[in-house]
Scaffold this active site. Structure first.
Site, mmCIF file in Angstrom:
data_model
loop_
_atom_site.group_PDB
_atom_site.id
_atom_site.type_symbol
_atom_site.label_atom_id
_atom_site.label_comp_id
_atom_site.label_asym_id
_atom_site.label_seq_id
_atom_site.Cartn_x
_atom_site.Cartn_y
_atom_site.Cartn_z
ATOM 1 N N GLU A 70 48.738 26.909 44.092
ATOM 2 C CA GLU A 70 49.114 28.786 44.435
ATOM 3 C C GLU A 70 48.541 28.852 45.920
ATOM 4 O OE1 GLU A 70 50.422 31.222 42.778
ATOM 5 O OE2 GLU A 70 51.333 29.393 41.396
ATOM 6 N N ASP A 107 56.489 32.425 34.642
ATOM 7 C CA ASP A 107 55.457 31.320 34.597
ATOM 8 C C ASP A 107 54.622 32.144 34.810
ATOM 9 O OD1 ASP A 107 54.059 28.913 34.906
ATOM 10 O OD2 ASP A 107 54.097 29.483 37.857
ATOM 11 N N SER A 108 53.193 31.332 35.528
ATOM 12 C CA SER A 108 51.866 32.159 35.959
ATOM 13 C C SER A 108 51.516 32.279 37.184
ATOM 14 C CB SER A 108 50.776 31.045 35.361
ATOM 15 O OG SER A 108 50.927 29.910 36.105
ATOM 16 N N HIS A 155 54.572 23.752 38.191
ATOM 17 C CA HIS A 155 53.819 23.520 39.991
ATOM 18 C C HIS A 155 54.191 21.779 40.431
ATOM 19 C CE1 HIS A 155 51.944 27.182 38.695
ATOM 20 N NE2 HIS A 155 51.764 27.169 40.069
ATOM 21 N N CYS A 167 57.246 27.497 32.587
ATOM 22 C CA CYS A 167 55.872 26.793 32.875
ATOM 23 C C CYS A 167 56.246 26.462 31.443
ATOM 24 C CB CYS A 167 54.699 28.526 31.974
ATOM 25 S SG CYS A 167 53.148 28.368 32.208
HETATM 26 N N1 DGL Z 1 52.927 26.117 35.803
HETATM 27 C C1 DGL Z 1 52.619 26.345 34.693
HETATM 28 C C2 DGL Z 1 52.997 25.289 33.991
HETATM 29 O O1 DGL Z 1 53.156 24.893 33.919
HETATM 30 C C3 DGL Z 1 51.523 27.490 34.774
HETATM 31 C C4 DGL Z 1 49.880 26.575 35.386
HETATM 32 C C5 DGL Z 1 48.940 27.424 34.575
HETATM 33 O O2 DGL Z 1 48.738 28.237 35.498
HETATM 34 O O3 DGL Z 1 47.996 26.478 34.568
HETATM 35 O O4 DGL Z 1 51.866 25.309 33.317
#
Ligand code: DGL
Length: 283
Positions: free
Chosen positions: A154, A10-11, A189, A73
């Protein structure tokens, strides 16, 4: 049977929300997780940038011997899952949007008003809308991006009025105007702010795609005969910039599993070099 780990990425820390369900039902599986904490959020970046970060991370996970990659993600799943599958044809690569869209379509009928929230890239891709409508074209779907929520999460700013105000800024009007009764959390998230959402909008039914992913992981392990035969050693968590919040969150989720946890940092330069050394830069 295959005792190699499952790779998740994930990010940042959002993808961690996909793991507890897996641990409950398949505790013998070992995990290698990569959170690109140095470059989060992905959701407001260009598709080409998201794709190139995803290539670097998936190359890294494969070099580290994973048997399967779970894209934990929505942003990556919505913009480049097929590119990743083409790049790594030898292992299963699972996304989160297909299983969640399937569950949403099963749960809802024409009387429901479905709201999808996610990052700008996820919402712009229309991946949720298209996949839900492909399963049931009579459903009514509205979508909106909530880009400020991921940076707050975050930072660990969750049980605070700043978070509630940010949620209300994006959702008060969206929910009222569209009469939303079912909300799909289209970003990994967001399960971390589920309690805030439930408190602010108690009548809302919430669909958590992280939960829906579990069945597709099980199916893929079964289909490819990849179940682990015995509990492996440690779970390993990589981050491109190991933050306190990332480490604390992982400790909270995994302390009850009794397994060792290893934290490692891999800087973005090393990731990029890895990809260049493979000579795949142009892909
Ligand atoms: N958790 C991620 C998602 O499901 C990435 C959120 C992000 O980095 O903007 O999209």
């Amino acid at each position: 049977m295959d005792n190699r780990p499952i790779g998740f990425f994930d990010s940042g820390l959002g993808g961690l929300t996909c793991i507890p369900y897996l641990m409950e039902t398949l505790p013998q599986e070992r995990i290698v997780y990569f959170g690109d904490t140095a470059r989060t959020p992905y959701g407001s970046k260009a598709v080409s940038t998201i794709r190139s970060f995803s290539f670097e991370i998936s190359d890294f996970l494969i070099e580290n011997g994973v048997k399967m990659i779970v894209i934990a993600c929505n942003t990556v799943s919505s913009v480049c899952i097929e590119d990743l599958r083409k790049r790594h044809p030898s292992i299963p690569i699972l996304g989160i949007i297909g299983p969640a869209a399937h569950a949403t379509a099963k749960l809802c009928g024409p009387k429901n008003r479905i709201g999808v929230i996610g990052t700008k890239a996820t919402i712009r891709s229309n991946a949720y809308r298209d996949k839900i409508l492909a399963r049931n074209e009579d459903l009514d779907i509205a979508q909106t991006a909530c880009p400020a929520l991921v940076p707050l999460i975050e930072e660990g700013i969750i049980e605070h009025e700043i978070m509630d105000l940010s949620i209300r800024y994006y959702l008060d009007q969206f929910i009222a105007y569209n009469s939303i009764d079912t909300l799909v959390l289209g970003c990994t998230h967001y399960p971390l702010i589920r309690r805030n959402l439930q408190k602010l909008y108690p009548a809302l039914r919430i669909v958590d795609p992280s939960r829906e992913l579990l069945q597709s992981i099980r199916d893929a392990l079964e289909r490819h005969d990849l179940f682990a035969a015995a509990a492996g050693a440690e779970h390993t968590f990589y981050a491109s910039d190991l933050s306190e919040n990332f480490v604390n969150m992982i400790r909270r989720i995994f302390e009850s599993t009794g397994r060792d946890i290893v934290f490692k940092t891999i800087g973005t330069d090393a990731l990029r070099r890895g990809r260049q050394e493979k000579g795949k830069c142009g892909n």
